[in-house]
Design a protein around this motif. Sequence first.
Motif, PDB file in Angstrom:
ATOM      1  N   ILE A   5       0.853  -1.185   0.000  1.00  0.00           N
ATOM      2  CA  ILE A   5       0.000   0.000   0.000  1.00  0.00           C
ATOM      3  C   ILE A   5       0.889   1.235   0.000  1.00  0.00           C
ATOM      4  O   ILE A   5       1.738   1.406   0.878  1.00  0.00           O
ATOM      5  CB  ILE A   5      -0.946   0.002   1.203  1.00  0.00           C
ATOM      6  N   ASP A   6       0.722   2.075  -1.000  1.00  0.00           N
ATOM      7  CA  ASP A   6       1.523   3.284  -1.144  1.00  0.00           C
ATOM      8  C   ASP A   6       0.628   4.513  -1.206  1.00  0.00           C
ATOM      9  O   ASP A   6      -0.522   4.442  -1.666  1.00  0.00           O
ATOM     10  CB  ASP A   6       2.377   3.229  -2.417  1.00  0.00           C
ATOM     11  N   SER A   7       1.157   5.656  -0.787  1.00  0.00           N
ATOM     12  CA  SER A   7       0.426   6.912  -0.866  1.00  0.00           C
ATOM     13  C   SER A   7       0.602   7.541  -2.241  1.00  0.00           C
ATOM     14  O   SER A   7       1.651   7.395  -2.876  1.00  0.00           O
ATOM     15  CB  SER A   7       0.931   7.896   0.193  1.00  0.00           C
ATOM     16  N   ILE A   8      -0.425   8.220  -2.702  1.00  0.00           N
ATOM     17  CA  ILE A   8      -0.311   9.084  -3.871  1.00  0.00           C
ATOM     18  C   ILE A   8      -0.764  10.479  -3.436  1.00  0.00           C
ATOM     19  O   ILE A   8      -1.066  10.702  -2.271  1.00  0.00           O
ATOM     20  CB  ILE A   8      -1.130   8.564  -5.070  1.00  0.00           C
ATOM     21  N   ALA A   9      -0.809  11.416  -4.346  1.00  0.00           N
ATOM     22  CA  ALA A   9      -1.089  12.813  -4.001  1.00  0.00           C
ATOM     23  C   ALA A   9      -2.420  12.973  -3.272  1.00  0.00           C
ATOM     24  O   ALA A   9      -3.405  12.308  -3.610  1.00  0.00           O
ATOM     25  CB  ALA A   9      -1.091  13.667  -5.267  1.00  0.00           C
ATOM     26  N   ASP A  10      -2.454  13.847  -2.269  1.00  0.00           N
ATOM     27  CA  ASP A  10      -3.689  14.161  -1.558  1.00  0.00           C
ATOM     28  C   ASP A  10      -4.644  14.946  -2.448  1.00  0.00           C
ATOM     29  O   ASP A  10      -4.224  15.765  -3.279  1.00  0.00           O
ATOM     30  CB  ASP A  10      -3.393  15.017  -0.320  1.00  0.00           C
ATOM     31  N   LEU A  11      -5.921  14.720  -2.244  1.00  0.00           N
ATOM     32  CA  LEU A  11      -6.956  15.503  -2.913  1.00  0.00           C
ATOM     33  C   LEU A  11      -6.908  16.956  -2.436  1.00  0.00           C
ATOM     34  O   LEU A  11      -6.483  17.223  -1.308  1.00  0.00           O
ATOM     35  CB  LEU A  11      -8.333  14.934  -2.611  1.00  0.00           C
ATOM     36  N   PRO A  12      -7.383  17.910  -3.247  1.00  0.00           N
ATOM     37  CA  PRO A  12      -7.449  19.304  -2.790  1.00  0.00           C
ATOM     38  C   PRO A  12      -8.426  19.491  -1.624  1.00  0.00           C
ATOM     39  O   PRO A  12      -8.233  20.350  -0.770  1.00  0.00           O
ATOM     40  CB  PRO A  12      -7.933  20.065  -4.026  1.00  0.00           C
ATOM     41  N   VAL A  13      -9.506  18.691  -1.620  1.00  0.00           N
ATOM     42  CA  VAL A  13     -10.486  18.712  -0.532  1.00  0.00           C
ATOM     43  C   VAL A  13     -10.858  17.273  -0.211  1.00  0.00           C
ATOM     44  O   VAL A  13     -10.694  16.374  -1.041  1.00  0.00           O
ATOM     45  CB  VAL A  13     -11.760  19.508  -0.919  1.00  0.00           C
ATOM     46  N   GLY A  14     -11.365  17.049   0.990  1.00  0.00           N
ATOM     47  CA  GLY A  14     -11.813  15.710   1.334  1.00  0.00           C
ATOM     48  C   GLY A  14     -13.043  15.328   0.528  1.00  0.00           C
ATOM     49  O   GLY A  14     -13.929  16.154   0.304  1.00  0.00           O
ATOM     50  N   ARG A 348      -6.625  12.062   1.722  1.00  0.00           N
ATOM     51  CA  ARG A 348      -5.552  11.105   1.406  1.00  0.00           C
ATOM     52  C   ARG A 348      -5.993  10.053   0.401  1.00  0.00           C
ATOM     53  O   ARG A 348      -7.149   9.615   0.400  1.00  0.00           O
ATOM     54  CB  ARG A 348      -5.057  10.445   2.684  1.00  0.00           C
ATOM     55  N   CYS A 349      -5.046   9.615  -0.434  1.00  0.00           N
ATOM     56  CA  CYS A 349      -5.307   8.615  -1.465  1.00  0.00           C
ATOM     57  C   CYS A 349      -4.166   7.601  -1.480  1.00  0.00           C
ATOM     58  O   CYS A 349      -3.016   7.939  -1.164  1.00  0.00           O
ATOM     59  CB  CYS A 349      -5.411   9.280  -2.838  1.00  0.00           C
ATOM     60  N   TYR A 350      -4.483   6.371  -1.866  1.00  0.00           N
ATOM     61  CA  TYR A 350      -3.494   5.306  -1.810  1.00  0.00           C
ATOM     62  C   TYR A 350      -3.660   4.360  -3.009  1.00  0.00           C
ATOM     63  O   TYR A 350      -4.690   4.365  -3.693  1.00  0.00           O
ATOM     64  CB  TYR A 350      -3.685   4.472  -0.529  1.00  0.00           C
TER      65      TYR A 350
END
Length: 353
Positions: A5-14, A348-350
């Motif tokens: 499981i890896d992180s990718i770029a966060d969304l601008p808003v939830g 957050r996105c993964y």
Amino acid sequence: MSLVIDSIADLPVGIKHGVGGLIDNKIYAGLGSAGKQFFLLDLNHPELSWQCAPEFPGVARDDAAYAVCNDKLYVFSGAGIEPNKTHPTVLLDSWVFDSSKNSWNQLEETLPIGLLGASCASLSSGEIVCFGGYRKETFDDFVEQLSHINIELEPEKHKQLLTQFMSQEIADYGWNQNILKFTPSDNLWSVIGENPFPANCGAGIAQSGNVITLVEGEIKPGLRSLQTKQYDCSGATSVKGIECSSIVSVDYEHEGLAGHFVGTVGQNIYVYGGAYFIGSWNNLKTGKLYTHQGLQKHFTNKVWKFDGESWCFAGEFGEGLAYGISLCSDQCMYIIGGENNLGEAQKRCYTLS
């Protein structure tokens, strides 16, 4: 093989209770808690992070049904506040986002029924199938009654209405029992079968060719199904449904899931997260129809794997999340946004691979 499981770029808003799609190696996500905002992440240029995509032109909505078909994202129904109304209703409109034109368009045809909370998938034939969905009349009437009650001034009246509504039998909610098919080429809806299992809202869905796997989901407010079902949708006017092995067969304390992240990675179906009420099934067995009364909603962080024959526990990941967007490529599943146990929409996105 271990789970990565890896992180990718966060969304601008939830974003929770939104819609999304993976088109031409770009992830699109929006609506729900993001209102009319819509974003894209170009996986070919992840250094650019999330960018603004064209704003959704329709009524802002939660829990719309959606699917990508022929490189277009289709959005059906959901719950939102229409002009000249003060409370949400189940919407009967449909929209399509054309990635090649980078624009939204409304489809002319009104939906035959509401598809709030329904689960959709695109078939290899270039059509979309839909399972479940809240009954519009039931939802609209209940929310309208709630809107006339001041919770602070009339707490007992609010409690009485809520208890009355939640104490109904499963069949009384009238959720969509038909399996619907939408043909984008002529914008037509048809019924291709009746679901032999209780209708769901918030079920996880995975697709392989013309075989659809539906994982759990609610069967009434607060109560989750324990079933995994598979449907052969290759017939034009018929659907074959079978019950598969269930997660509860390997975890007897499992209470079912709603709002979970589901996707096919390789030959396996993975399920992460989801929400449920601990003790809801015990309440039902003892005759308490308001199955989640007094219970706290639990957000799980477990990951499960289904190989087509049986389920197994695949690990745990971070905090428990639900009601986000799950998308798949051949190599991984994308986990986009969601809600935590505090009700907060997540940025957050993964990737799960």
